[in-house]
Structures are given as C-alpha cells and as structure tokens.
Design a protein around this motif. Structure first.
Motif, PDB file in Angstrom:
ATOM      1  N   LEU A 142       0.858  -1.196   0.170  1.00 25.43           N
ATOM      2  CA  LEU A 142      -0.047   0.092  -0.208  1.00 25.43           C
ATOM      3  C   LEU A 142       0.894   1.274  -0.074  1.00 25.43           C
ATOM      4  CD1 LEU A 142      -2.699   1.345   0.304  1.00 25.43           C
ATOM      5  CD2 LEU A 142      -2.490   1.020   2.728  1.00 25.43           C
ATOM      6  N   CYS A 143       0.724   2.035  -1.185  1.00 25.31           N
ATOM      7  CA  CYS A 143       1.790   3.270  -1.259  1.00 25.31           C
ATOM      8  C   CYS A 143       1.077   4.299  -1.674  1.00 25.31           C
ATOM      9  CB  CYS A 143       2.713   2.856  -2.079  1.00 25.31           C
ATOM     10  SG  CYS A 143       3.948   1.584  -1.932  1.00 25.31           S
ATOM     11  N   GLU A 151      -7.566   7.941   4.944  1.00 20.34           N
ATOM     12  CA  GLU A 151      -8.868   8.223   4.765  1.00 20.34           C
ATOM     13  C   GLU A 151      -8.782   8.846   3.333  1.00 20.34           C
ATOM     14  OE1 GLU A 151     -11.654   9.207   8.208  1.00 20.34           O
ATOM     15  OE2 GLU A 151      -9.725  10.668   8.074  1.00 20.34           O
ATOM     16  N   ASN A 152      -9.497   8.587   2.115  1.00 28.98           N
ATOM     17  CA  ASN A 152      -9.715   9.036   0.723  1.00 28.98           C
ATOM     18  C   ASN A 152      -8.339   9.154   0.226  1.00 28.98           C
ATOM     19  OD1 ASN A 152     -12.548   9.222   1.071  1.00 28.98           O
ATOM     20  ND2 ASN A 152     -12.211  11.314   1.948  1.00 28.98           N
ATOM     21  N   SER A 206     -10.204   4.203  -2.018  1.00 31.03           N
ATOM     22  CA  SER A 206      -9.649   3.295  -1.142  1.00 31.03           C
ATOM     23  C   SER A 206     -10.614   3.571  -0.061  1.00 31.03           C
ATOM     24  CB  SER A 206      -8.321   3.810  -0.870  1.00 31.03           C
ATOM     25  OG  SER A 206      -7.787   2.932   0.353  1.00 31.03           O
ATOM     26  N   GLU A 207     -10.623   2.452   0.872  1.00 32.62           N
ATOM     27  CA  GLU A 207     -11.552   2.452   1.934  1.00 32.62           C
ATOM     28  C   GLU A 207     -10.867   3.233   2.951  1.00 32.62           C
ATOM     29  OE1 GLU A 207     -12.184  -1.602   3.258  1.00 32.62           O
ATOM     30  OE2 GLU A 207     -10.553  -2.052   2.041  1.00 32.62           O
ATOM     31  N   ASP A 260     -11.822   2.492  14.811  1.00 33.52           N
ATOM     32  CA  ASP A 260     -13.104   2.954  14.075  1.00 33.52           C
ATOM     33  C   ASP A 260     -13.564   1.636  13.672  1.00 33.52           C
ATOM     34  OD1 ASP A 260     -14.834   3.875  12.296  1.00 33.52           O
ATOM     35  OD2 ASP A 260     -13.395   5.560  11.480  1.00 33.52           O
ATOM     36  N   THR A 261     -14.971   1.377  13.894  1.00 33.78           N
ATOM     37  CA  THR A 261     -15.620   0.268  13.335  1.00 33.78           C
ATOM     38  C   THR A 261     -15.662   0.337  11.876  1.00 33.78           C
ATOM     39  OG1 THR A 261     -17.614   1.569  13.940  1.00 33.78           O
ATOM     40  CG2 THR A 261     -16.865  -0.042  15.627  1.00 33.78           C
ATOM     41  N   ASP A 262     -15.841   1.567  11.271  1.00 29.31           N
ATOM     42  CA  ASP A 262     -15.907   1.736   9.667  1.00 29.31           C
ATOM     43  C   ASP A 262     -14.665   1.443   8.902  1.00 29.31           C
ATOM     44  OD1 ASP A 262     -18.586   2.047   9.848  1.00 29.31           O
ATOM     45  OD2 ASP A 262     -18.430   4.451  10.269  1.00 29.31           O
ATOM     46  N   ALA A 263     -13.435   1.233   9.730  1.00 25.72           N
ATOM     47  CA  ALA A 263     -12.402   1.292   9.076  1.00 25.72           C
ATOM     48  C   ALA A 263     -11.774  -0.125   9.000  1.00 25.72           C
ATOM     49  CB  ALA A 263     -11.120   1.868   9.762  1.00 25.72           C
TER      50      ALA A 263
END
Length: 263
Positions: A16-17, A72-73, A46-47, A85-88
């Motif tokens: 991941l870069c 993020e983004n 990207s999530e 973070d439950t969404d991550a």
C-alpha cells in the motif's frame, strides 16, 4: 502519544503506497503545445484503513513505537494513538516498520527494462551528441518487472531519464510507481520536465570511439555552448516574428529550460 492530524509524510505498508506532493503548476499550465502527453493518472478509490502497532520512522528523525496510522480518501489523516473505528479496515502490523516512500531521482527503469535486451534498450538516442528533442517517456515500457521489485524496496515515485551517451540526452519524466497500460497513467500530475545532460566521460567515449566530436572535454563544452546559443537565437526570432515559427522540438526543450519551465 497524541494524535497528530497534520502528519506530512508518505508512509508505505506492504504494497500500500500513497504519495502526497505539492506541485507548483498544473498540467494545463505546462507547455500548451504538448497537451497530448498530459498525465491521466487518477488514484484508485480506497476504503478507510487503520494501521495499528507500527514502528514508524517519520522521515524527520522521529521514531514512534506502537503507533497507529489512519488513512482516509488515499491520504494519511492522523498518526499516534487513534481509537478503533468500526468503519475502518484494521491492519495489525505487529511491530513492523513503516517508513516514508522513497523517491528515486535518477532512474532508467522502463527505458532499460528487464530483461536487458537490445530490442528494448531505448534509453540512449546515441546517433547525435545533442538530442534535446527526444523524451524518455516515449521509451518507457510500462510492464517493466523492475517496477514491482522497486515497489517492494519502498520506491513509490521515480524520475526516469535518458542515458548518458549524449551531451544533451533529452527530457526526463516523473512517474508514480503504479500499474498502468500507458505511461500517461503513471505520470505525476503537474511535475515539470527535466533535461538530461552528461558532462563527463560518457559522451567522449561514445563519440570519440567513432572518431567524431566530442572526443575531448573541450569539444563537450563547445557542444553545450552551441546548443544554448542556438536556443537563444530561436527564442529571439520567435519573439521578433509576427508569425508563429515552425515548431522545432529540440529548440522547444532548450528554450523551455532557459525560461525555467523545464528543470
């Protein structure tokens, strides 16, 4: 450890870069006559990703133990002690190192791809000692397996230059180390072109062995001088002419250097 919301460095984890660099000009401002070769790079969606338990080298001399990184983004938004973070998507790297991505400022990947064969060794236009009209990007093979090896070593961006056979070898280009069918899909948006010059023994060796100039250092310097004199003359005539002059790719590059548009 506190959360730092303005962490300015590029970090890499496994494959991941992410690269964050500010450029002074947009592509639309760079050489309108060459719009056909603009970057088409677009980052993949990207999530949200939370990396935990990392040993982080920030690139400024700091070392953080058991740190977390929030992305993020496609951007790093926080580093330090970060609540789950439950969404991550959570990645526990279990003490592995995370470092800034490496920028290779002098590369021949793509123009001298692997395996090294004569049929795809396209880094030197060694037919004339002054070739500012050629561009390295037009020789880049986007499927060069060296890109993947470089990425495993942490290289996320690289600057591809022509070889050193010529006094003036042509334009260099900055590429992102991403998969792409076209070189435009790898081009770093807004990054200026550069000019490759070889100021030593290589041009003397290449052309001296053919019994032609340059075979000495004084011929090297004479070749540089004449090229820049020609570029100044081209610029002067273009300014004085009431008509648009006939395009000259070599002079466009050299005059771009004199104007500060090409580095």
């Amino acid at each position: 450890m506190k959360i730092n919301k303005k962490f300015p460095y590029l970090l890499i984890v496994s494959c991941l870069c992410i690269l964050i660099i500010n450029c002074s000009k947009t592509d639309s401002e760079l050489e309108p006559q060459n719009q056909a070769y603009l970057s088409t790079y677009k980052p993949d969606t990207s999530e949200t990703i939370l990396i935990r338990n990392a040993r982080v080298l920030t690139g400024s001399g700091d070392e953080l133990d058991n740190a977390s990184i929030l992305m993020e983004n496609n951007k790093i938004t926080a580093i330090g002690e970060i609540p789950l973070d439950t969404d991550a998507k959570v990645i526990d790297v279990k003490g592995k190192w995370i470092t800034p991505g490496i920028i290779d400022i002098h590369s021949h990947m793509g123009v001298y791809p692997s395996p090294g064969l004569r049929s795809n060794s396209d880094g030197n236009e060694a037919t004339s000692p002054v070739t500012p009209h050629v561009w390295a990007e037009h020789s880049v093979w986007t499927h060069d397996p060296q890109f993947t090896l470089a990425l495993k070593g942490g290289i996320t961006t690289f600057h591809v230059l022509p070889g050193s056979a010529n006094l003036i070898g042509g334009r260099g280009v900055t590429l992102k180390n991403v998969r792409s069918v076209t070189v435009q899909g790898m081009k770093f948006p807004g990054a200026p072109y550069t000019l490759k010059m070889a100021c030593g023994e290589n041009p003397k060796r290449v052309y001296g062995n053919r019994n032609q100039e340059p075979s000495t250092q004084m011929a090297n310097v004479a070749g540089y001088r004449q090229a820049w004199i020609d570029a100044q003359d081209y610029m002067k005539k273009a300014e004085e002419s009431k008509k648009t002059p006939k395009r000259d790719l070599a002079m466009e590059t050299l005059s771009g250097v004199l104007k500060g548009e090409i580095l």
